[in-house]
Design an enzyme around this catalytic site. Structure first.
Site, PDB file in Angstrom:
ATOM      1  CG  LEU A 101      -1.996  -1.055   1.342  1.00  0.00           C
ATOM      2  CD1 LEU A 101      -2.742  -0.929   2.663  1.00  0.00           C
ATOM      3  CD2 LEU A 101      -2.958  -0.968   0.171  1.00  0.00           C
ATOM      4  CG  ASP A 102       0.486   4.019  -3.109  1.00  0.00           C
ATOM      5  OD1 ASP A 102       1.300   3.200  -3.561  1.00  0.00           O
ATOM      6  OD2 ASP A 102      -0.483   4.466  -3.758  1.00  0.00           O
ATOM      7  CE1 TYR A 103       6.141   7.406   4.649  1.00  0.00           C
ATOM      8  CE2 TYR A 103       4.955   9.397   3.997  1.00  0.00           C
ATOM      9  CZ  TYR A 103       5.828   8.745   4.852  1.00  0.00           C
ATOM     10  OH  TYR A 103       6.393   9.418   5.901  1.00  0.00           O
ATOM     11  CB  THR A 105      -2.652   3.931   0.613  1.00  0.00           C
ATOM     12  OG1 THR A 105      -2.619   4.700  -0.583  1.00  0.00           O
ATOM     13  CG2 THR A 105      -3.911   3.070   0.593  1.00  0.00           C
TER      14      THR A 105
END
Length: 243
Positions: A101-103, A105
């Site tokens: 998951l993105d930073y 998110t």
């Protein structure tokens, strides 16, 4: 006899794809000799080293994390940022995130030391659904949502069809909340999909992974998956359904 990359994955060192990369880079030794052939097969009696460390078999563990914002989905970070594994200080096994998951998110992220399981959960061919709630800038048009449903062209190719619905919107404030379910896992995929229809994501949360959700957890908390949950996930990957 098993393929070398599969043995490395089973040992929890890395996913199968990462294991293949390590082999090609010459970072794997079998009985003291560097092996770069992906088709190499090994037995239980062979001594395998990855990055100079002898492979030791660990018990398989499976965790569900409510990933908070501002944490990297990785085991280490060369910029010194906090990683998801930093949240598991009392877990002795060498776990790694299943996908990412993105930073910025938040939401549901699995971690394990079982590379074969991670492969089944992340490879698009197994079609494991991941559901996100996206707060977007602007209000998507019906045609825009249909494009996401059909699959939309991005710079790295067309996406697979997605399930998308708009759960609320405020025309005057110029914002909306959408739910989207995909089974792929490209880099920043959901954000890029909404950008492609002109409504960039402001806030993103993964609510569900297959049948799993975040019930009972707050950001930064985690729990172990039950044996039954792990079994159901494997069945889902192998058959595409669970009874």
């Amino acid at each position: 006899m098993e393929r070398l990359q599969k043995v490395i994955a089973y040992a929890g060192v890395a996913s199968r794809r990462k294991a293949e990369q390590l082999i090609l880079e010459g970072k794997v030794k079998v009985n003291g000799k560097v092996v770069k052939e992906l088709g190499t097969k090994v037995s239980n009696s062979d001594v395998i080293e990855v990055n100079g460390i002898k492979l030791e078999k660990e018990d398989k563990v499976y965790y569900l994390l409510y990933k908070p914002k501002g944490v990297i989905s990785a085991v280490t970070d060369d910029k010194g940022r906090k990683t998801v594994t930093d949240l598991f200080k009392h877990v002795p096994e060498r776990i790694f995130p299943v996908g990412r998951l993105d930073y910025d998110t938040t939401g549901l992220l699995l971690l394990t030391n079982d590379g074969e399981f991670a492969y089944q959960m992340t490879h698009p061919k197994f079609k494991i659904d991941k559901t996100y709630i996206a707060r977007v800038k602007g209000v998507p048009t019906i045609e825009g949502l249909k494009k996401l449903q059909r699959g939309i062209k991005l710079e790295d190719g067309k996406t697979a069809p997605a399930k998308v619905s708009m759960t609320s919107f405020d025309e005057q404030a110029g914002k909306a909340i959408c739910e989207i379910t995909i089974h792929e896992g490209r880099n920043r995929q959901v954000r890029r999909m909404f950008e492609a229809i002109g409504t960039p994501v402001v806030k993103l949360k993964r609510e569900r992974f297959a049948f799993l959700d975040l019930t009972g957890l707050t950001p930064g908390e985690y729990r172990q998956l039950s044996k039954h949950e792990v079994k159901l996930l494997r069945v889902l990957a192998e058959t595409g359904k669970i009874d």
